[in-house]
Design a protein around this motif. Structure first.
Motif, PDB file in Angstrom:
ATOM      1  N   MET A 188      34.440   3.584  45.139  1.00  0.00           N
ATOM      2  CA  MET A 188      35.285   2.695  44.348  1.00  0.00           C
ATOM      3  C   MET A 188      34.639   2.244  43.053  1.00  0.00           C
ATOM      4  SD  MET A 188      36.648   0.299  47.459  1.00  0.00           S
ATOM      5  CE  MET A 188      37.233   1.049  48.980  1.00  0.00           C
ATOM      6  N   GLU A 189      33.449   2.737  42.761  1.00  0.00           N
ATOM      7  CA  GLU A 189      32.712   2.235  41.603  1.00  0.00           C
ATOM      8  C   GLU A 189      32.503   3.282  40.516  1.00  0.00           C
ATOM      9  OE1 GLU A 189      29.112   0.631  43.081  1.00  0.00           O
ATOM     10  OE2 GLU A 189      30.086  -0.975  44.231  1.00  0.00           O
ATOM     11  N   SER A 190      32.446   4.543  40.874  1.00  0.00           N
ATOM     12  CA  SER A 190      32.198   5.579  39.878  1.00  0.00           C
ATOM     13  C   SER A 190      33.513   6.082  39.293  1.00  0.00           C
ATOM     14  CB  SER A 190      31.423   6.744  40.514  1.00  0.00           C
ATOM     15  OG  SER A 190      32.198   7.340  41.547  1.00  0.00           O
ATOM     16  N   GLY A 191      33.415   6.792  38.176  1.00  0.00           N
ATOM     17  CA  GLY A 191      34.598   7.356  37.544  1.00  0.00           C
ATOM     18  C   GLY A 191      35.193   6.443  36.498  1.00  0.00           C
ATOM     19  N   GLY A 192      36.264   6.931  35.869  1.00  0.00           N
ATOM     20  CA  GLY A 192      36.931   6.167  34.831  1.00  0.00           C
ATOM     21  C   GLY A 192      37.901   5.145  35.391  1.00  0.00           C
ATOM     22  N   LEU A 193      38.666   4.542  34.488  1.00  0.00           N
ATOM     23  CA  LEU A 193      39.583   3.486  34.877  1.00  0.00           C
ATOM     24  C   LEU A 193      40.678   4.011  35.809  1.00  0.00           C
ATOM     25  CD1 LEU A 193      40.578   0.561  34.576  1.00  0.00           C
ATOM     26  CD2 LEU A 193      41.857   1.289  32.545  1.00  0.00           C
ATOM     27  N   ILE A 194      41.234   5.185  35.488  1.00  0.00           N
ATOM     28  CA  ILE A 194      42.316   5.733  36.306  1.00  0.00           C
ATOM     29  C   ILE A 194      41.823   6.039  37.713  1.00  0.00           C
ATOM     30  CG2 ILE A 194      43.942   7.647  36.547  1.00  0.00           C
ATOM     31  CD1 ILE A 194      44.066   7.832  33.528  1.00  0.00           C
ATOM     32  N   LYS A 195      40.616   6.592  37.806  1.00  0.00           N
ATOM     33  CA  LYS A 195      40.064   6.903  39.119  1.00  0.00           C
ATOM     34  C   LYS A 195      39.820   5.634  39.933  1.00  0.00           C
ATOM     35  CE  LYS A 195      36.360   9.474  41.400  1.00  0.00           C
ATOM     36  NZ  LYS A 195      35.124  10.293  41.211  1.00  0.00           N
ATOM     37  N   LYS A 196      39.351   4.569  39.266  1.00  0.00           N
ATOM     38  CA  LYS A 196      39.117   3.311  39.978  1.00  0.00           C
ATOM     39  C   LYS A 196      40.418   2.694  40.458  1.00  0.00           C
ATOM     40  CE  LYS A 196      34.769   2.095  37.672  1.00  0.00           C
ATOM     41  NZ  LYS A 196      34.067   1.104  36.798  1.00  0.00           N
ATOM     42  N   VAL A 197      41.480   2.815  39.644  1.00  0.00           N
ATOM     43  CA  VAL A 197      42.783   2.300  40.063  1.00  0.00           C
ATOM     44  C   VAL A 197      43.296   3.067  41.280  1.00  0.00           C
ATOM     45  CG1 VAL A 197      45.196   2.049  39.379  1.00  0.00           C
ATOM     46  CG2 VAL A 197      43.379   1.447  37.773  1.00  0.00           C
ATOM     47  N   LYS A 198      43.140   4.394  41.261  1.00  0.00           N
ATOM     48  CA  LYS A 198      43.558   5.192  42.405  1.00  0.00           C
ATOM     49  C   LYS A 198      42.737   4.863  43.653  1.00  0.00           C
ATOM     50  CE  LYS A 198      45.307   9.201  39.843  1.00  0.00           C
ATOM     51  NZ  LYS A 198      45.131  10.673  39.585  1.00  0.00           N
ATOM     52  N   ALA A 199      41.460   4.520  43.441  1.00  0.00           N
ATOM     53  CA  ALA A 199      40.600   4.175  44.578  1.00  0.00           C
ATOM     54  C   ALA A 199      41.014   2.869  45.240  1.00  0.00           C
ATOM     55  CB  ALA A 199      39.147   4.088  44.125  1.00  0.00           C
ATOM     56  N   MET A 200      41.801   2.037  44.529  1.00  0.00           N
ATOM     57  CA  MET A 200      42.253   0.773  45.100  1.00  0.00           C
ATOM     58  C   MET A 200      43.430   0.942  46.055  1.00  0.00           C
ATOM     59  SD  MET A 200      40.253  -1.543  43.988  1.00  0.00           S
ATOM     60  CE  MET A 200      41.193  -3.019  44.396  1.00  0.00           C
ATOM     61  N   THR A 201      44.070   2.114  46.043  1.00  0.00           N
ATOM     62  CA  THR A 201      45.230   2.335  46.915  1.00  0.00           C
ATOM     63  C   THR A 201      44.895   2.170  48.392  1.00  0.00           C
ATOM     64  OG1 THR A 201      46.166   3.842  45.269  1.00  0.00           O
ATOM     65  CG2 THR A 201      47.076   3.952  47.497  1.00  0.00           C
ATOM     66  N   PRO A 202      43.771   2.726  48.884  1.00  0.00           N
ATOM     67  CA  PRO A 202      43.435   2.508  50.301  1.00  0.00           C
ATOM     68  C   PRO A 202      43.127   1.062  50.658  1.00  0.00           C
ATOM     69  CG  PRO A 202      42.210   4.373  49.398  1.00  0.00           C
ATOM     70  CD  PRO A 202      42.830   3.660  48.247  1.00  0.00           C
ATOM     71  N   ILE A 203      42.974   0.218  49.638  1.00  0.00           N
ATOM     72  CA  ILE A 203      42.726  -1.210  49.893  1.00  0.00           C
ATOM     73  C   ILE A 203      44.022  -1.999  49.845  1.00  0.00           C
ATOM     74  CG2 ILE A 203      41.539  -3.278  49.044  1.00  0.00           C
ATOM     75  CD1 ILE A 203      39.386  -1.453  47.919  1.00  0.00           C
ATOM     76  N   LEU A 204      44.874  -1.703  48.875  1.00  0.00           N
ATOM     77  CA  LEU A 204      46.089  -2.481  48.673  1.00  0.00           C
ATOM     78  C   LEU A 204      47.082  -2.306  49.822  1.00  0.00           C
ATOM     79  CD1 LEU A 204      46.674  -1.948  44.850  1.00  0.00           C
ATOM     80  CD2 LEU A 204      45.712  -3.944  46.006  1.00  0.00           C
ATOM     81  N   ILE A 205      47.228  -1.087  50.306  1.00  0.00           N
ATOM     82  CA  ILE A 205      48.209  -0.852  51.378  1.00  0.00           C
ATOM     83  C   ILE A 205      47.842  -1.616  52.650  1.00  0.00           C
ATOM     84  CG2 ILE A 205      49.221   0.903  52.871  1.00  0.00           C
ATOM     85  CD1 ILE A 205      49.105   2.842  50.527  1.00  0.00           C
ATOM     86  N   PRO A 206      46.602  -1.498  53.176  1.00  0.00           N
ATOM     87  CA  PRO A 206      46.251  -2.322  54.355  1.00  0.00           C
ATOM     88  C   PRO A 206      46.323  -3.818  54.079  1.00  0.00           C
ATOM     89  CG  PRO A 206      44.652  -0.562  54.034  1.00  0.00           C
ATOM     90  CD  PRO A 206      45.498  -0.601  52.804  1.00  0.00           C
ATOM     91  N   LEU A 207      46.022  -4.215  52.829  1.00  0.00           N
ATOM     92  CA  LEU A 207      46.069  -5.639  52.496  1.00  0.00           C
ATOM     93  C   LEU A 207      47.502  -6.166  52.565  1.00  0.00           C
ATOM     94  CD1 LEU A 207      44.519  -8.140  51.524  1.00  0.00           C
ATOM     95  CD2 LEU A 207      44.940  -7.386  49.172  1.00  0.00           C
ATOM     96  N   PHE A 208      48.474  -5.406  52.034  1.00  0.00           N
ATOM     97  CA  PHE A 208      49.868  -5.813  52.113  1.00  0.00           C
ATOM     98  C   PHE A 208      50.346  -5.858  53.561  1.00  0.00           C
ATOM     99  CE2 PHE A 208      50.256  -4.764  47.542  1.00  0.00           C
ATOM    100  CZ  PHE A 208      50.951  -5.895  47.130  1.00  0.00           C
ATOM    101  N   VAL A 209      49.936  -4.875  54.345  1.00  0.00           N
ATOM    102  CA  VAL A 209      50.315  -4.862  55.766  1.00  0.00           C
ATOM    103  C   VAL A 209      49.744  -6.080  56.481  1.00  0.00           C
ATOM    104  CG1 VAL A 209      50.058  -3.616  57.951  1.00  0.00           C
ATOM    105  CG2 VAL A 209      50.553  -2.356  55.841  1.00  0.00           C
ATOM    106  N   SER A 210      48.476  -6.384  56.201  1.00  0.00           N
ATOM    107  CA  SER A 210      47.846  -7.553  56.812  1.00  0.00           C
ATOM    108  C   SER A 210      48.514  -8.847  56.369  1.00  0.00           C
ATOM    109  CB  SER A 210      46.359  -7.586  56.452  1.00  0.00           C
ATOM    110  OG  SER A 210      45.745  -8.755  56.931  1.00  0.00           O
TER     111      SER A 210
END
Length: 270
Positions: A188-210
């Protein structure tokens, strides 16, 4: 980073600010927010700063918590200061093309930065020293006149308090989900801005479910306790204005008097 967010936390205690009526604290919060932006010179701003630091000291809450609440907005403060620094008028002390630095811009940057910091500090003081239950009662009673317009005051106050209370809970849940995803090899830390935004998807979905699961559990718990809104409800603890509240109001009026006198007799710098 989420551990640095202290918004919505309540710190139990028996300090002077803790024992102040929550209605008075909300009113004085609005009052201090107003006079923060009514200070137009360094002396009046210094009076407001001293008053807020005094309130923070009387709250008997660790300054580390206040510092945590400031760490979240430090980037916003820096950007805002830089923008205001090059937005001043007058004789430039440094210039590069159309970009110029003036004393007026420096004064403006200092004022904006201090105002934002003071705003966060005094707002944090309210949540640190007021329990969610007391905050709900205070908001409901302050909004009581709106009942004449058929506004559901109790429900609005309840929703506002629940939303505020869920902030630290959801932040804690975010930390757990991020730790679990990193343990599975997520980067979740390496890469450009777009890659970091895409890396947040596995976090946002479980967070909304929770979040939805917690909301459902809370609704079930309220129904099991026969919660039916504010009609006919009684309160275990009544709110009363006491001597501390009168002293707090008098202190605020004294601060306002000092700010007004400074604005009248001292020229503004911004």
């Amino acid at each position: 980073m989420t551990r640095d967010i202290a918004l919505g936390q309540f710190v139990p205690g028996n300090g002077i600010v803790h024992r102040t009526d929550p209605r008075v604290k909300i009113i004085l919060l609005i009052f201090f927010i107003t006079i923060i932006f009514c200070a137009f010179n360094f002396v009046s701003l210094g009076i407001v700063t001293a008053a807020i630091l005094t309130v923070i000291a009387l709250s008997q809450v660790s300054f580390k918590l206040y510092f945590k609440s400031l760490k979240v907005i430090i980037f916003i403060v820096i950007i805002t200061s830089l923008l205001n620094m090059f937005y001043g008028t007058g004789e430039p002390i440094w210039q590069f093309g159309i970009i110029k630095l003036t004393m007026s811009g420096i004064y403006r940057a200092v004022f904006v930065s201090v105002r934002i910091v003071l705003l966060i500090l005094i707002s944090s003081c309210l949540t640190f020293t007021t329990s969610p239950t007391d905050l709900t009662d205070a908001i409901e009673r302050l909004m009581k006149p709106l009942k004449f317009f058929h506004v559901k005051v109790h429900e609005i106050a309840m929703m506002m308090t629940i939303a505020l209370r869920f902030v630290p809970t959801l932040l804690e849940e975010t930390d757990k989900i991020m730790a679990a995803q990193k343990a599975r090899g997520a980067d979740m830390e390496s890469g450009g801005l777009i890659k970091k935004v895409k890396a947040m998807t596995p976090i946002l979905i479980p967070l909304f479910v929770s979040a939805f699961r917690r909301a459902y559990d809370l609704a079930t718990a309220m129904e099991c306790r026969c919660y039916r809104g504010g009609e006919g409800r009684t309160r275990m603890k009544s709110l009363h204005i006491n001597r501390l509240d009168i002293i707090g109001i008098a202190f605020s009026v004294l601060v306002l008097t000092g700010v007004v006198l400074c604005n009248v007799f001292i020229a503004p710098v911004v």
